[in-house]
Design a protein around this motif. Structure first.
Motif, mmCIF file in Angstrom:
data_model
loop_
_atom_site.group_PDB
_atom_site.id
_atom_site.type_symbol
_atom_site.label_atom_id
_atom_site.label_comp_id
_atom_site.label_asym_id
_atom_site.label_seq_id
_atom_site.Cartn_x
_atom_site.Cartn_y
_atom_site.Cartn_z
ATOM 1 N N LYS A 136 0.818 -1.217 0.000
ATOM 2 C CA LYS A 136 0.000 0.000 0.000
ATOM 3 C C LYS A 136 0.849 1.264 0.000
ATOM 4 O O LYS A 136 0.378 2.314 -0.429
ATOM 5 C CB LYS A 136 -0.955 -0.005 1.203
ATOM 6 C CG LYS A 136 -2.140 -0.938 1.025
ATOM 7 C CD LYS A 136 -3.110 -0.842 2.183
ATOM 8 C CE LYS A 136 -4.324 -1.728 1.968
ATOM 9 N NZ LYS A 136 -5.297 -1.656 3.097
ATOM 10 N N PHE A 137 2.083 1.166 0.533
ATOM 11 C CA PHE A 137 2.952 2.337 0.394
ATOM 12 C C PHE A 137 4.222 2.021 -0.399
ATOM 13 O O PHE A 137 4.917 2.936 -0.828
ATOM 14 C CB PHE A 137 3.294 2.939 1.764
ATOM 15 C CG PHE A 137 4.236 2.148 2.612
ATOM 16 C CD1 PHE A 137 5.593 2.388 2.565
ATOM 17 C CD2 PHE A 137 3.774 1.195 3.490
ATOM 18 C CE1 PHE A 137 6.479 1.677 3.361
ATOM 19 C CE2 PHE A 137 4.645 0.483 4.297
ATOM 20 C CZ PHE A 137 6.004 0.731 4.228
ATOM 21 N N THR A 140 4.113 0.536 -3.372
ATOM 22 C CA THR A 140 3.768 0.853 -4.757
ATOM 23 C C THR A 140 3.828 2.348 -5.051
ATOM 24 O O THR A 140 4.471 2.763 -6.024
ATOM 25 C CB THR A 140 2.379 0.282 -5.111
ATOM 26 O OG1 THR A 140 2.399 -1.148 -4.955
ATOM 27 C CG2 THR A 140 1.997 0.617 -6.540
ATOM 28 N N PRO A 141 3.187 3.214 -4.243
ATOM 29 C CA PRO A 141 3.347 4.651 -4.521
ATOM 30 C C PRO A 141 4.781 5.133 -4.377
ATOM 31 O O PRO A 141 5.206 6.046 -5.088
ATOM 32 C CB PRO A 141 2.418 5.321 -3.502
ATOM 33 C CG PRO A 141 2.115 4.299 -2.482
ATOM 34 C CD PRO A 141 2.197 2.979 -3.171
ATOM 35 N N LEU A 170 -7.269 -1.016 -4.939
ATOM 36 C CA LEU A 170 -6.909 0.138 -4.109
ATOM 37 C C LEU A 170 -5.429 0.473 -4.250
ATOM 38 O O LEU A 170 -5.047 1.650 -4.304
ATOM 39 C CB LEU A 170 -7.249 -0.139 -2.652
ATOM 40 C CG LEU A 170 -8.740 -0.185 -2.294
ATOM 41 C CD1 LEU A 170 -8.909 -0.502 -0.820
ATOM 42 C CD2 LEU A 170 -9.424 1.121 -2.624
ATOM 43 N N ILE A 171 -4.582 -0.554 -4.290
ATOM 44 C CA ILE A 171 -3.146 -0.319 -4.434
ATOM 45 C C ILE A 171 -2.836 0.266 -5.807
ATOM 46 O O ILE A 171 -2.003 1.177 -5.942
ATOM 47 C CB ILE A 171 -2.379 -1.629 -4.200
ATOM 48 C CG1 ILE A 171 -2.448 -2.003 -2.715
ATOM 49 C CG2 ILE A 171 -0.929 -1.511 -4.661
ATOM 50 C CD1 ILE A 171 -1.896 -3.362 -2.386
ATOM 51 N N SER A 189 -3.635 3.924 -5.845
ATOM 52 C CA SER A 189 -2.610 4.760 -5.206
ATOM 53 C C SER A 189 -1.539 5.159 -6.214
ATOM 54 O O SER A 189 -1.016 6.278 -6.170
ATOM 55 C CB SER A 189 -1.984 4.023 -4.025
ATOM 56 O OG SER A 189 -1.218 2.908 -4.464
ATOM 57 N N PHE A 238 -2.952 7.928 -8.389
ATOM 58 C CA PHE A 238 -2.845 9.235 -7.733
ATOM 59 C C PHE A 238 -1.484 9.877 -8.016
ATOM 60 O O PHE A 238 -1.391 11.100 -8.179
ATOM 61 C CB PHE A 238 -3.055 9.096 -6.228
ATOM 62 C CG PHE A 238 -4.484 8.833 -5.828
ATOM 63 C CD1 PHE A 238 -5.524 9.376 -6.564
ATOM 64 C CD2 PHE A 238 -4.784 8.051 -4.726
ATOM 65 C CE1 PHE A 238 -6.854 9.144 -6.203
ATOM 66 C CE2 PHE A 238 -6.101 7.816 -4.358
ATOM 67 C CZ PHE A 238 -7.135 8.365 -5.107
ATOM 68 N N THR A 272 0.050 11.696 -2.559
ATOM 69 C CA THR A 272 -0.504 10.382 -2.889
ATOM 70 C C THR A 272 -0.925 9.626 -1.641
ATOM 71 O O THR A 272 -2.006 9.016 -1.606
ATOM 72 C CB THR A 272 0.541 9.558 -3.669
ATOM 73 O OG1 THR A 272 0.852 10.226 -4.894
ATOM 74 C CG2 THR A 272 0.014 8.170 -3.971
ATOM 75 N N LEU A 273 -0.093 9.646 -0.602
ATOM 76 C CA LEU A 273 -0.452 8.968 0.649
ATOM 77 C C LEU A 273 -1.701 9.579 1.276
ATOM 78 O O LEU A 273 -2.553 8.857 1.819
ATOM 79 C CB LEU A 273 0.722 9.031 1.627
ATOM 80 C CG LEU A 273 1.984 8.250 1.229
ATOM 81 C CD1 LEU A 273 3.099 8.491 2.240
ATOM 82 C CD2 LEU A 273 1.686 6.763 1.114
ATOM 83 N N SER A 285 -4.686 8.509 -0.854
ATOM 84 C CA SER A 285 -4.944 7.080 -0.628
ATOM 85 C C SER A 285 -5.658 6.868 0.694
ATOM 86 O O SER A 285 -6.588 6.049 0.794
ATOM 87 C CB SER A 285 -3.626 6.298 -0.656
ATOM 88 O OG SER A 285 -2.988 6.423 -1.900
ATOM 89 N N TYR A 309 -9.309 5.073 1.174
ATOM 90 C CA TYR A 309 -9.606 3.939 2.050
ATOM 91 C C TYR A 309 -10.814 4.228 2.933
ATOM 92 O O TYR A 309 -11.677 3.358 3.136
ATOM 93 C CB TYR A 309 -8.393 3.611 2.927
ATOM 94 C CG TYR A 309 -7.165 3.196 2.160
ATOM 95 C CD1 TYR A 309 -7.263 2.523 0.949
ATOM 96 C CD2 TYR A 309 -5.889 3.501 2.626
ATOM 97 C CE1 TYR A 309 -6.138 2.154 0.231
ATOM 98 C CE2 TYR A 309 -4.762 3.134 1.912
ATOM 99 C CZ TYR A 309 -4.889 2.464 0.716
ATOM 100 O OH TYR A 309 -3.772 2.105 0.014
#
Length: 380
Positions: free
Chosen positions: A134-135, A137-138, A182-183, A186, A189, A326-327, A330, A334
């Motif tokens: 989840k973090f 990938t961004p 969802l991933i 991200s 974004f 982006t975080l 994201s 969520y």
């Protein structure tokens, strides 16, 4: 009128600043943001309080979640001390490590409730590699995009798309299509914040819409199709796939404006609402605290998101600005997806509500992400 070139202006501004006595604050010295930290701790306290009620007052579960929060806080503080340049250099390694763990899940992962999503590591315990992505990938997509001039060229967008699709496919095989999407979003974004043209955005949306019939016919499993169909007509399978949505709506509606009171929920405490301490904990919260409580919770989430976006805007380099933005987006996504799921707006995906749903890996990765935000802010 004489004008300085931009580079000469920047050098002169640094020299001028040397004549001033700059005294960093206590929070800057320890690389933490007090506003964001305070909001996170309030959210954590609310989460533990709601979990105590949603778990039928299971103190052991609350202690485990609290331990995860403490570990997450330590990791957040550590992450905040590391300069953003280190994250920028280490981004590919985080990404490759996450991909390797996702591949390991396919072969030696633990199967629970019909899904193989967990990996048991010696000395660490059970964890979900999808939460790490989840973090990761961004981080990776931001690293790749900011290596080149912005806005990115079409070939760079294509390569970034491949970087996003790879983890999504591996996570969808677990199966966990919701988390995979969802991933991937991200990563989308990151592209959006990097300044891609609206023509590319419109073309991408058109391509996805054209791809939907193919996904419906050849990719989606039968249970996934049923979830989407019951979204529009839960009563068609009220005792099966539509049970979760129906009971969630009953719990939310029965809460009224001020709710039934803390520990006085009926749908969750009497076993009607499934997964009431994980995926559907928002329904439990709505039943006990009502519309007014949900409004205050959204205000809290909104304050965290606004503070995160302000940190992104104050960053002086593309990597930090795009990554923090982006975080933040994201995190908002969520919250929106889980809230829409429990209220019957989105299909049931099994995605947790940040800082409220029970789950140690999700908590730790969230705190690590906020630690990276504070690092970008205090090292600017």
């Amino acid at each position: 009128m004489n004008e300085y070139p931009q580079s000469k202006f920047l050098r002169r501004s640094i020299q001028d600043g040397l004549h001033l006595k700059y005294r960093p604050s206590f929070w800057t010295k320890i690389h933490l943001d007090p506003w964001l930290l305070g909001l996170l701790f309030i959210n954590v306290a609310v989460g533990l309080m709601v979990l105590y009620s949603a778990s039928a007052q299971d103190l052991n579960m609350v202690i485990k979640q609290g331990t995860s929060f403490m570990l997450g806080t330590i990791i957040m503080v550590i992450c905040a001390q590391i300069p953003p340049k280190v994250y920028q250099a280490a981004s590919p390694y985080f990404y490759y490590l996450g991909l390797a763990m996702l591949i390991l899940v396919i072969f030696i992962g633990d199967t629970r409730l019909g899904a193989k999503r967990w990996l048991t590591l010696p000395g660490i315990g059970s964890m979900q590699p999808s939460e790490l992505m989840k973090f990761a990938t961004p981080l990776m997509v931001t690293w790749y995009i900011t290596r080149n001039p912005l806005p990115p060229k079409f070939k760079h967008i294509v390569i970034a798309g491949i970087l996003m699709v790879l983890p999504m496919i591996l996570i969808a095989l677990q199966p966990d299509l919701g988390a995979g999407i969802l991933i991937m979003i991200s990563g989308v974004f990151v592209l959006f914040l990097s300044g891609i043209s609206w023509r590319i955005i419109a073309g991408s949306i058109g391509f996805v819409l054209a791809l939907l019939p193919i996904l419906w016919m050849f990719v989606l499993q039968a249970y996934q199709k049923k979830r989407i169909l019951t979204l529009f007509d839960p009563e068609s399978d009220a005792l099966g796939a539509g049970w979760n949505i129906t009971q969630s709506k009953i719990a939310i509606g029965s809460g009224g404006f001020f709710g039934k009171g803390y520990l006085n929920g009926t749908q969750s405490h009497h076993g009607f609402l499934p997964e009431h301490h994980t995926d559907f904990i928002m329904s439990t919260f709505s039943e006990e605290f009502g519309l007014f409580g949900v409004f205050l919770l959204f205000v809290l989430y909104g304050a965290i998101i606004i503070r995160s976006l302000s940190i992104a805007m104050m960053s002086f380099h593309n990597y930090g600005r795009i990554l923090v933005g982006t975080l933040a987006l994201s995190f908002f996504f969520y919250v929106a997806v889980n809230s829409g799921m429990v209220s019957g707006i989105f299909p049931v995906t099994g995605d947790p509500l940040p800082f409220l749903s029970y789950g140690g890996t999700a908590v730790i990765t969230l705190m690590a992400g906020f630690g990276i935000m504070m690092s970008v802010h205090t090292h600017r």
